[in-house]
Motif scaffolding. Sequence first.
Motif, PDB file in Angstrom:
ATOM      1  N   LEU A 115     -18.090  -8.105  30.518  1.00  0.00           N
ATOM      2  CA  LEU A 115     -19.430  -7.517  30.452  1.00  0.00           C
ATOM      3  C   LEU A 115     -19.478  -6.164  31.157  1.00  0.00           C
ATOM      4  O   LEU A 115     -20.240  -5.277  30.764  1.00  0.00           O
ATOM      5  CB  LEU A 115     -20.450  -8.482  31.043  1.00  0.00           C
ATOM      6  N   SER A 116     -18.675  -5.998  32.184  1.00  0.00           N
ATOM      7  CA  SER A 116     -18.623  -4.713  32.871  1.00  0.00           C
ATOM      8  C   SER A 116     -18.056  -3.640  31.950  1.00  0.00           C
ATOM      9  O   SER A 116     -18.569  -2.511  31.894  1.00  0.00           O
ATOM     10  CB  SER A 116     -17.780  -4.827  34.143  1.00  0.00           C
ATOM     11  N   LEU A 117     -16.988  -3.977  31.227  1.00  0.00           N
ATOM     12  CA  LEU A 117     -16.403  -3.024  30.280  1.00  0.00           C
ATOM     13  C   LEU A 117     -17.373  -2.712  29.141  1.00  0.00           C
ATOM     14  O   LEU A 117     -17.501  -1.566  28.707  1.00  0.00           O
ATOM     15  CB  LEU A 117     -15.094  -3.580  29.714  1.00  0.00           C
ATOM     16  N   LYS A 118     -18.058  -3.755  28.676  1.00  0.00           N
ATOM     17  CA  LYS A 118     -18.970  -3.588  27.544  1.00  0.00           C
ATOM     18  C   LYS A 118     -20.160  -2.697  27.894  1.00  0.00           C
ATOM     19  O   LYS A 118     -20.651  -1.925  27.063  1.00  0.00           O
ATOM     20  CB  LYS A 118     -19.459  -4.957  27.079  1.00  0.00           C
ATOM     21  N   THR A 119     -20.637  -2.793  29.128  1.00  0.00           N
ATOM     22  CA  THR A 119     -21.850  -2.078  29.536  1.00  0.00           C
ATOM     23  C   THR A 119     -21.565  -0.807  30.329  1.00  0.00           C
ATOM     24  O   THR A 119     -22.492  -0.035  30.594  1.00  0.00           O
ATOM     25  CB  THR A 119     -22.743  -2.985  30.398  1.00  0.00           C
ATOM     26  N   ASP A 120     -20.304  -0.620  30.723  1.00  0.00           N
ATOM     27  CA  ASP A 120     -19.924   0.497  31.586  1.00  0.00           C
ATOM     28  C   ASP A 120     -20.691   0.456  32.899  1.00  0.00           C
ATOM     29  O   ASP A 120     -21.085   1.484  33.462  1.00  0.00           O
ATOM     30  CB  ASP A 120     -20.154   1.833  30.870  1.00  0.00           C
ATOM     31  N   ARG A 121     -20.928  -0.765  33.377  1.00  0.00           N
ATOM     32  CA  ARG A 121     -21.562  -1.013  34.662  1.00  0.00           C
ATOM     33  C   ARG A 121     -20.817  -2.156  35.346  1.00  0.00           C
ATOM     34  O   ARG A 121     -20.006  -2.817  34.715  1.00  0.00           O
ATOM     35  CB  ARG A 121     -23.045  -1.383  34.469  1.00  0.00           C
ATOM     36  N   THR A 122     -21.107  -2.405  36.598  1.00  0.00           N
ATOM     37  CA  THR A 122     -20.537  -3.566  37.279  1.00  0.00           C
ATOM     38  C   THR A 122     -21.488  -4.742  37.089  1.00  0.00           C
ATOM     39  O   THR A 122     -22.625  -4.701  37.576  1.00  0.00           O
ATOM     40  CB  THR A 122     -20.334  -3.291  38.784  1.00  0.00           C
ATOM     41  N   VAL A 123     -21.035  -5.764  36.374  1.00  0.00           N
ATOM     42  CA  VAL A 123     -21.875  -6.928  36.088  1.00  0.00           C
ATOM     43  C   VAL A 123     -21.314  -8.140  36.819  1.00  0.00           C
ATOM     44  O   VAL A 123     -20.147  -8.513  36.643  1.00  0.00           O
ATOM     45  CB  VAL A 123     -21.941  -7.223  34.577  1.00  0.00           C
ATOM     46  N   LEU A 124     -22.147  -8.749  37.636  1.00  0.00           N
ATOM     47  CA  LEU A 124     -21.790  -9.947  38.385  1.00  0.00           C
ATOM     48  C   LEU A 124     -22.594 -11.125  37.855  1.00  0.00           C
ATOM     49  O   LEU A 124     -23.783 -10.981  37.548  1.00  0.00           O
ATOM     50  CB  LEU A 124     -22.077  -9.761  39.874  1.00  0.00           C
ATOM     51  N   LEU A 125     -21.959 -12.281  37.754  1.00  0.00           N
ATOM     52  CA  LEU A 125     -22.612 -13.486  37.238  1.00  0.00           C
ATOM     53  C   LEU A 125     -22.759 -14.517  38.353  1.00  0.00           C
ATOM     54  O   LEU A 125     -21.767 -14.911  38.989  1.00  0.00           O
ATOM     55  CB  LEU A 125     -21.789 -14.099  36.100  1.00  0.00           C
ATOM     56  N   LYS A 126     -23.979 -14.963  38.595  1.00  0.00           N
ATOM     57  CA  LYS A 126     -24.238 -16.057  39.543  1.00  0.00           C
ATOM     58  C   LYS A 126     -24.204 -17.346  38.734  1.00  0.00           C
ATOM     59  O   LYS A 126     -25.097 -17.623  37.918  1.00  0.00           O
ATOM     60  CB  LYS A 126     -25.606 -15.855  40.206  1.00  0.00           C
TER      61      LYS A 126
END
Length: 328
Positions: free
Chosen positions: A15-26
Motif C-alpha cells: 500500500l505504501s508503494l501504491k500510494t507513494d506514502r507510508t501506510v501502516l495497518l493496525k
Amino acid sequence: MTLHIETPLIKSRALSLKTDRTVLLKLEGLQPSGSFKLRGVGFACEEHKRRGARRFVAASGGNAGYAVAYAGRELGIPVTVVVPQTTSARAKALIRGEEADVVVHGASFAESNAYALSILGEGDAYLHAFDDPLLWEGHATMVEEIARQTERPDLLVCSVGGGGLLAGVIEGLRRVGWNDIPVLAVETDGAASYNEALKAGEPVTLPKIQSVATSLGANKVSARIVALAKEHPVRNCLVTDAEAIQGSVTLLEEHRLLTEPACGASVAALAQVPQHFPNAQRIVVIACGGVGTTSQQLLEWSDFCRLEGDQIGASRSNEVKASESQHP
C-alpha cells in the motif's frame, strides 16, 4: 489482564508503494473475537460484571454479538444475543460456539434490539453494539497502543458503521495528545448514514441499507460522532462496494488477512487521501477485521465485480464505437 490483546502495527509495503506514502495497518482482525469490537465490549462487560451483572444481553447478528459472547464466556457470565432473521447460519454458529444463547427475532436490527431491551431482567446488563461511552473508552486503547508503537502519524483512517470505532479513535487521540491529527471516516455508498447525518447536522434514519458491507449497516449513527465532527478534524468519504471488496482482496493477497468489506473500505479510501489530505505522508489505517465474510464469499464478490466492470467497460466501448460510426 484485559480481554483484548495488543495488536501489531505493521508497515504495508504494497500500500505504501501504491500510494507513494507510508501506510501502516493496525491489525484489529487479530483480536480473539476477530474484530476491534472486543476492546469496547470487553471493557464494558468487565465493568458490568464488577457492578454485579449476572447476564449480558445484546442485539447483533455480527461482530458485536460475537464479541459479547466471547467476553461472557471468558468472564463466566451467561450471554443472550438477539439476532434478526437475516443473520447467516455461520454467524449464529459462531455466537453459539462461544456458549451464548441465540434468539432469532425480527426482520431488522431495530426489531431485534427492541426485543433485547424488552427481555432485560434484574441483574441483566445490556450491551449496545456501538452507542455507549464504555465502548468508546475501550476502543480508545488502540490509539494508545499506536502511540507506543510508532511516531506521530499525519492521518488515521477508519470505517464508520454506527460510530463506536470513530468515537473511540477520537477519544484515544485526545488521550495521547494528538488532538490535531485528522481522521478520515469511511462508508460505502449504500450504507452512508454518517454522510447523511453530517449533511443534516444530526443523526437521520436511512430507509434501508444497500451494501455488501453489512457491518457498516447502521441505519442511524450515534449522535456522539455527529457532535465530534464539530470538535475534531474529521472528514468523511464514500467508496463503492466494489472498491471495498477490492480493499479486502488486497489485505488477503498482500498480508494474508481475511476481513469483511467493511474493513476493506478503509483500504479503498487511501485512493482519496490526496484529495482530502494532500500533505498526509504517514497514514495509519485501522484494519478493523470482521468475522462475517468467508474467503469463498470474498472471491465470489470480487469475481462478480470484475465481471460487472468488464460488462460496463464493454458497454462503454460499444457506445464509443457507435458514436464514432455516427460521427466519423
